[in-house]
Design an enzyme around this catalytic site. Structure first.
Site, mmCIF file in Angstrom:
data_model
loop_
_atom_site.group_PDB
_atom_site.id
_atom_site.type_symbol
_atom_site.label_atom_id
_atom_site.label_comp_id
_atom_site.label_asym_id
_atom_site.label_seq_id
_atom_site.Cartn_x
_atom_site.Cartn_y
_atom_site.Cartn_z
ATOM 1 N N HIS A 1 -35.125 33.027 44.230
ATOM 2 C CA HIS A 1 -33.866 33.779 44.163
ATOM 3 C C HIS A 1 -33.198 33.519 42.820
ATOM 4 O O HIS A 1 -33.607 32.635 42.067
ATOM 5 C CB HIS A 1 -32.925 33.395 45.328
ATOM 6 C CG HIS A 1 -32.511 31.966 45.369
ATOM 7 N ND1 HIS A 1 -33.013 31.044 46.276
ATOM 8 C CD2 HIS A 1 -31.623 31.280 44.614
ATOM 9 C CE1 HIS A 1 -32.462 29.868 46.065
ATOM 10 N NE2 HIS A 1 -31.618 29.970 45.058
HETATM 11 P P1 TYD Z 1 -31.533 28.260 49.819
HETATM 12 O O1 TYD Z 1 -30.533 28.214 48.728
HETATM 13 O O2 TYD Z 1 -32.191 29.578 50.121
HETATM 14 O O3 TYD Z 1 -32.635 27.136 49.523
HETATM 15 P P2 TYD Z 1 -34.139 27.245 48.985
HETATM 16 O O4 TYD Z 1 -34.165 28.253 47.894
HETATM 17 O O5 TYD Z 1 -34.484 25.871 48.517
HETATM 18 O O6 TYD Z 1 -34.966 27.644 50.167
HETATM 19 O O7 TYD Z 1 -30.861 27.688 51.136
HETATM 20 C C1 TYD Z 1 -31.597 27.469 52.347
HETATM 21 C C2 TYD Z 1 -30.670 27.775 53.512
HETATM 22 O O8 TYD Z 1 -29.547 26.891 53.501
HETATM 23 C C3 TYD Z 1 -30.109 29.187 53.487
HETATM 24 O O9 TYD Z 1 -30.043 29.648 54.839
HETATM 25 C C4 TYD Z 1 -28.706 29.026 52.965
HETATM 26 C C5 TYD Z 1 -28.337 27.641 53.442
HETATM 27 N N1 TYD Z 1 -27.399 26.934 52.544
HETATM 28 C C6 TYD Z 1 -26.102 26.662 52.950
HETATM 29 O O10 TYD Z 1 -25.681 27.029 54.077
HETATM 30 N N2 TYD Z 1 -25.263 25.974 52.118
HETATM 31 C C7 TYD Z 1 -25.656 25.557 50.897
HETATM 32 O O11 TYD Z 1 -24.850 24.910 50.140
HETATM 33 C C8 TYD Z 1 -26.994 25.864 50.457
HETATM 34 C C9 TYD Z 1 -27.494 25.442 49.102
HETATM 35 C C10 TYD Z 1 -27.833 26.539 51.311
#
Ligand code: TYD
Length: 137
Positions: A48
């Site tokens: 992303h």
């Molecule tokens: P994401 O940023 O998509 O992590 P990665 O790219 O490592 O997979 O986040 C994973 C999940 O966690 C997504 O459902 C959003 C949630 N999230 C929060 O609720 N709060 C936060 O501060 C972060 C970073 C993620």
């Protein structure tokens, strides 16, 4: 595209090390800290970009590759040194690859969590790049 920040470090072999950084060194005020752990080797995360969020990532223990993509070129950065971290600017598509089981990725972010700030579709990301969304005025 990438900017590595070297932490200040104190310590010695017999007592271990303490590293630290301050928001003035990373160029933004920190509103949120999160960390990713319990990840098996070869797992990939990320995929992303952020519209506005600025982030600073470091790996206090382990070995993680971060691939940054500005829509025109890609850069690969290896985080396997506890005493430095990587600025991930807004508008960069990023992917993270775990090179070692249980490597920990810590992130300091410039704002609170907001799903509307995420671009999770690569074609949509390229569209934003083409539009000049992140071009400086
Ligand atoms: P994401 O940023 O998509 O992590 P990665 O790219 O490592 O997979 O986040 C994973 C999940 O966690 C997504 O459902 C959003 C949630 N999230 C929060 O609720 N709060 C936060 O501060 C972060 C970073 C993620």
């Amino acid at each position: 595209m990438s900017k590595i920040i070297q932490f200040s470090t104190k310590g010695a072999l017999d007592i271990g090390y303490l590293s630290f950084f301050q928001d003035k060194e990373i160029g933004f005020e920190i509103k949120r800290i999160y960390y990713i752990y319990g990840v098996p080797k070869d797992a990939k995360r990320g995929f992303h970009a952020h519209k506005k969020l600025q982030q600073f990532a470091w790996c206090p223990d382990g070995d993680i590759t971060i691939i940054l993509d500005d829509g025109n070129s890609k850069e690969s950065i290896r985080l396997n040194d506890s005493s430095c971290g990587l600025i991930i600017k807004k508008g960069l598509w990023h992917e993270m690859i775990w090179n070692k089981d249980n490597s920990v990725l810590c992130v300091a972010a410039s704002d609170y969590y907001d799903e509307n700030d995420y671009i999770r579709n690569y074609e949509e990301f390229l569209h934003y790049v083409k539009e000049g969304y992140w071009n400086e005025a």
